[in-house]
Motif scaffolding. Structure first.
Motif, PDB file in Angstrom:
ATOM      1  N   ARG A  28      34.378 -21.218  14.708  1.00 15.56           N
ATOM      2  CA  ARG A  28      34.563 -22.508  14.043  1.00 15.56           C
ATOM      3  C   ARG A  28      35.588 -23.378  14.744  1.00 15.56           C
ATOM      4  NH1 ARG A  28      39.087 -22.213  10.567  1.00 15.56           N
ATOM      5  NH2 ARG A  28      39.984 -20.126  10.362  1.00 15.56           N
ATOM      6  N   ARG A  29      36.108 -22.925  15.862  1.00 13.66           N
ATOM      7  CA  ARG A  29      37.106 -23.701  16.586  1.00 13.66           C
ATOM      8  C   ARG A  29      36.586 -24.159  17.946  1.00 13.66           C
ATOM      9  NH1 ARG A  29      41.785 -23.506  13.907  1.00 13.66           N
ATOM     10  NH2 ARG A  29      42.185 -21.696  12.568  1.00 13.66           N
ATOM     11  N   THR A  30      37.168 -25.250  18.405  1.00 13.66           N
ATOM     12  CA  THR A  30      36.991 -25.685  19.779  1.00 13.66           C
ATOM     13  C   THR A  30      38.346 -25.573  20.450  1.00 13.66           C
ATOM     14  OG1 THR A  30      35.202 -27.208  19.184  1.00 13.66           O
ATOM     15  CG2 THR A  30      36.330 -27.584  21.282  1.00 13.66           C
ATOM     16  N   VAL A  31      38.437 -24.730  21.464  1.00 14.47           N
ATOM     17  CA  VAL A  31      39.715 -24.389  22.069  1.00 14.47           C
ATOM     18  C   VAL A  31      39.850 -25.085  23.422  1.00 14.47           C
ATOM     19  CG1 VAL A  31      41.187 -22.505  22.867  1.00 14.47           C
ATOM     20  CG2 VAL A  31      39.660 -22.153  20.906  1.00 14.47           C
ATOM     21  N   ALA A  32      40.968 -25.761  23.612  1.00 15.43           N
ATOM     22  CA  ALA A  32      41.235 -26.434  24.881  1.00 15.43           C
ATOM     23  C   ALA A  32      41.763 -25.430  25.899  1.00 15.43           C
ATOM     24  CB  ALA A  32      42.254 -27.548  24.674  1.00 15.43           C
ATOM     25  N   ALA A  52      37.553 -17.513  29.905  1.00 13.66           N
ATOM     26  CA  ALA A  52      37.505 -17.978  28.515  1.00 13.66           C
ATOM     27  C   ALA A  52      36.072 -17.952  27.976  1.00 13.66           C
ATOM     28  CB  ALA A  52      38.090 -19.386  28.424  1.00 13.66           C
ATOM     29  N   GLU A  53      35.111 -18.366  28.799  1.00 12.73           N
ATOM     30  CA  GLU A  53      33.714 -18.348  28.360  1.00 12.73           C
ATOM     31  C   GLU A  53      33.218 -16.921  28.144  1.00 12.73           C
ATOM     32  OE1 GLU A  53      32.134 -22.534  30.341  1.00 12.73           O
ATOM     33  OE2 GLU A  53      32.018 -20.674  31.507  1.00 12.73           O
ATOM     34  N   HIS A  54      33.686 -15.997  28.974  1.00  9.89           N
ATOM     35  CA  HIS A  54      33.328 -14.585  28.758  1.00  9.89           C
ATOM     36  C   HIS A  54      33.784 -14.131  27.381  1.00  9.89           C
ATOM     37  CE1 HIS A  54      33.231 -10.198  29.239  1.00  9.89           C
ATOM     38  NE2 HIS A  54      34.482 -10.198  28.805  1.00  9.89           N
ATOM     39  N   TYR A  55      35.035 -14.431  27.044  1.00 12.40           N
ATOM     40  CA  TYR A  55      35.550 -13.967  25.750  1.00 12.40           C
ATOM     41  C   TYR A  55      34.861 -14.674  24.583  1.00 12.40           C
ATOM     42  CZ  TYR A  55      39.025 -10.843  27.676  1.00 12.40           C
ATOM     43  OH  TYR A  55      39.632  -9.787  28.307  1.00 12.40           O
ATOM     44  N   GLY A  56      34.464 -15.913  24.791  1.00 11.08           N
ATOM     45  CA  GLY A  56      33.680 -16.561  23.748  1.00 11.08           C
ATOM     46  C   GLY A  56      32.339 -15.889  23.538  1.00 11.08           C
ATOM     47  N   ALA A  57      31.729 -15.434  24.631  1.00 15.31           N
ATOM     48  CA  ALA A  57      30.408 -14.801  24.550  1.00 15.31           C
ATOM     49  C   ALA A  57      30.480 -13.406  23.926  1.00 15.31           C
ATOM     50  CB  ALA A  57      29.786 -14.713  25.941  1.00 15.31           C
ATOM     51  N   VAL A  58      31.544 -12.642  24.243  1.00 16.51           N
ATOM     52  CA  VAL A  58      31.616 -11.264  23.746  1.00 16.51           C
ATOM     53  C   VAL A  58      32.265 -11.170  22.367  1.00 16.51           C
ATOM     54  CG1 VAL A  58      31.737 -10.357  26.094  1.00 16.51           C
ATOM     55  CG2 VAL A  58      33.868 -10.711  24.804  1.00 16.51           C
ATOM     56  N   ALA A  59      32.802 -12.275  21.855  1.00 14.13           N
ATOM     57  CA  ALA A  59      33.551 -12.238  20.597  1.00 14.13           C
ATOM     58  C   ALA A  59      32.806 -11.550  19.451  1.00 14.13           C
ATOM     59  CB  ALA A  59      33.980 -13.643  20.199  1.00 14.13           C
ATOM     60  N   PRO A  60      31.515 -11.835  19.218  1.00 15.35           N
ATOM     61  CA  PRO A  60      30.844 -11.167  18.087  1.00 15.35           C
ATOM     62  C   PRO A  60      30.886  -9.648  18.153  1.00 15.35           C
ATOM     63  CG  PRO A  60      29.534 -13.026  18.849  1.00 15.35           C
ATOM     64  CD  PRO A  60      30.626 -12.830  19.866  1.00 15.35           C
ATOM     65  N   ARG A  61      30.849  -9.090  19.354  1.00 12.94           N
ATOM     66  CA  ARG A  61      30.905  -7.636  19.491  1.00 12.94           C
ATOM     67  C   ARG A  61      32.339  -7.118  19.597  1.00 12.94           C
ATOM     68  NH1 ARG A  61      25.877  -5.434  23.203  1.00 12.94           N
ATOM     69  NH2 ARG A  61      24.222  -6.541  22.079  1.00 12.94           N
ATOM     70  N   THR A 120      41.045 -17.213  18.595  1.00 12.12           N
ATOM     71  CA  THR A 120      42.218 -16.535  19.147  1.00 12.12           C
ATOM     72  C   THR A 120      41.878 -15.842  20.453  1.00 12.12           C
ATOM     73  OG1 THR A 120      43.187 -16.216  16.956  1.00 12.12           O
ATOM     74  CG2 THR A 120      43.949 -14.761  18.704  1.00 12.12           C
ATOM     75  N   LEU A 121      40.736 -15.187  20.500  1.00 12.39           N
ATOM     76  CA  LEU A 121      40.338 -14.469  21.712  1.00 12.39           C
ATOM     77  C   LEU A 121      40.204 -15.424  22.894  1.00 12.39           C
ATOM     78  CD1 LEU A 121      39.675 -11.606  22.624  1.00 12.39           C
ATOM     79  CD2 LEU A 121      37.296 -12.012  21.966  1.00 12.39           C
ATOM     80  N   VAL A 122      39.590 -16.569  22.661  1.00 11.77           N
ATOM     81  CA  VAL A 122      39.433 -17.556  23.723  1.00 11.77           C
ATOM     82  C   VAL A 122      40.766 -18.207  24.070  1.00 11.77           C
ATOM     83  CG1 VAL A 122      38.367 -19.780  24.295  1.00 11.77           C
ATOM     84  CG2 VAL A 122      37.009 -17.978  23.212  1.00 11.77           C
TER      85      VAL A 122
END
Length: 324
Positions: A28-32, A52-61, A120-122
């Motif tokens: 639900r966030r957009t991270v700069a 950062a994009e990697h962590y956005g992609a793996v976040a659900p798992r 937070t992860l991103v």
């Protein structure tokens, strides 16, 4: 530690220009992400934005295995060729929505980041935190771990076939004592064998069980497994490297690399969950998956899915441990 990048609470650099940042959607966030084109892996051209994009992609798992756990951040602001910052305390410039947890340490307290959401992860990736190291207990039961980890570390002269064989031996012992098994490549040298626990025993009891189990395995297979901490004591007389059964992480405030974390090594290898049957794959090795090949792994079924994460009693497992 103060913000060496001078970041504002929303993650944007002070006085920074729009073209000096990119945004990554994370839940639900957009991270700069400031300085998105900064190369963190010089031999591979991998930038901070890609991390950062990697962590956005793996976040659900990844998030189910991070929520509620204090973290240690491994930051590389100058890329993997620079000096890393192994950071436990959350800097005061982190945004308010990055949750923290205060935990005891010898002579004081530490304010750890707790990664409960994708934002937070991103955000941590935007702070050049390449690798997240998690506690084996949760913030509300800090002295009672709900994970037990055996780190399989190959000595000089051993190959990854030996690591796969050692993992199979640990899994077989966990079957004997009725502990569930989860496996993960570390992205470094070996494998982690992880057992979910019920958090009803303290670290002393868990560590005692882990040491007894490791000694049992080393006694069963003295030519291939060892509990010797000193590297000089690990090879056999014939010079073959044995696999070190490292159980030292099973202690208060110790950490282990979190699933799906990027490692600060050439190629950006990723710590990746695997299924038990993958131990039979001769192509398996500690750095099998990287930041750039992880998406193909995410397209497949999650090897850690299902209900097998229900924690078990280490005291019950200790009673079942054979006396040999």
């Amino acid at each position: 530690m103060k913000g060496d990048k001078g970041d504002k609470a929303d993650g944007r650099p002070r006085g920074g220009r729009a073209k000096d940042e990119e945004t990554v959607r994370a839940g639900r966030r957009t991270v700069a992400i400031s300085r998105p084109d900064k190369v963190l892996f010089p031999d591979d051209g991998i930038t901070k934005l890609e991390v950062a994009e990697h962590y956005g992609a793996v976040a659900p798992r990844a998030l189910p295995h991070l929520r509620g756990r204090p973290l240690m951040m491994e930051r590389h602001p100058d890329g993997i060729g620079g000096r890393p910052l192994m950071q436990k305390n959350a800097p005061d410039y982190f945004p308010d929505w990055v949750r923290t947890s205060v935990q005891e340490k010898a002579g004081g307290k530490v304010t750890h980041v707790v990664c409960d959401d994708a934002g937070t992860l991103v955000y941590l990736a935007g702070q050049a935190s390449l690798t997240q190291h998690r506690w084996l207990s949760r913030e509300d039961t800090p002295n009672d771990p709900d994970l037990l980890i055996v780190d399989l570390d190959p000595s000089e002269g051993a190959d990854f076939e030996d690591v796969r064989w050692a993992a199979d031996r640990v899994c077989a012992l966990w079957d004997e004592v009725h502990l569930p098994v989860r496996l993960m490549t570390t992205g470094s040298r070996g494998l982690h064998v992880i057992a979910p626990l019920d958090a009803k025993s303290d670290y002393d009891a868990v560590r005692d069980f882990a040491h007894r189990a490791a000694e049992l395995l080393a006694d069963r297979h003295p030519d291939r497994l060892t509990t010797e901490q000193r590297k000089a004591d690990r090879p056999t007389k014939g010079g073959r490297g044995r696999i070190y059964l490292d159980v030292q992480r099973n202690a208060y405030a110790q950490t282990a690399v979190a699933p799906y974390s990027v490692r600060a090594k050439p190629g950006a290898p990723v710590a990746m969950p695997i299924a038990r049957e993958e131990l039979d794959d001769p192509e398996l090795h500690a750095r099998r998956w990287t930041l750039r090949t992880a998406p193909e792994r995410l397209d497949a079924a999650d090897p850690w899915s299902g209900d097998g994460w229900r924690g078990r009693s280490v005291s019950a497992a200790a009673k079942r441990l054979p006396e040999e």
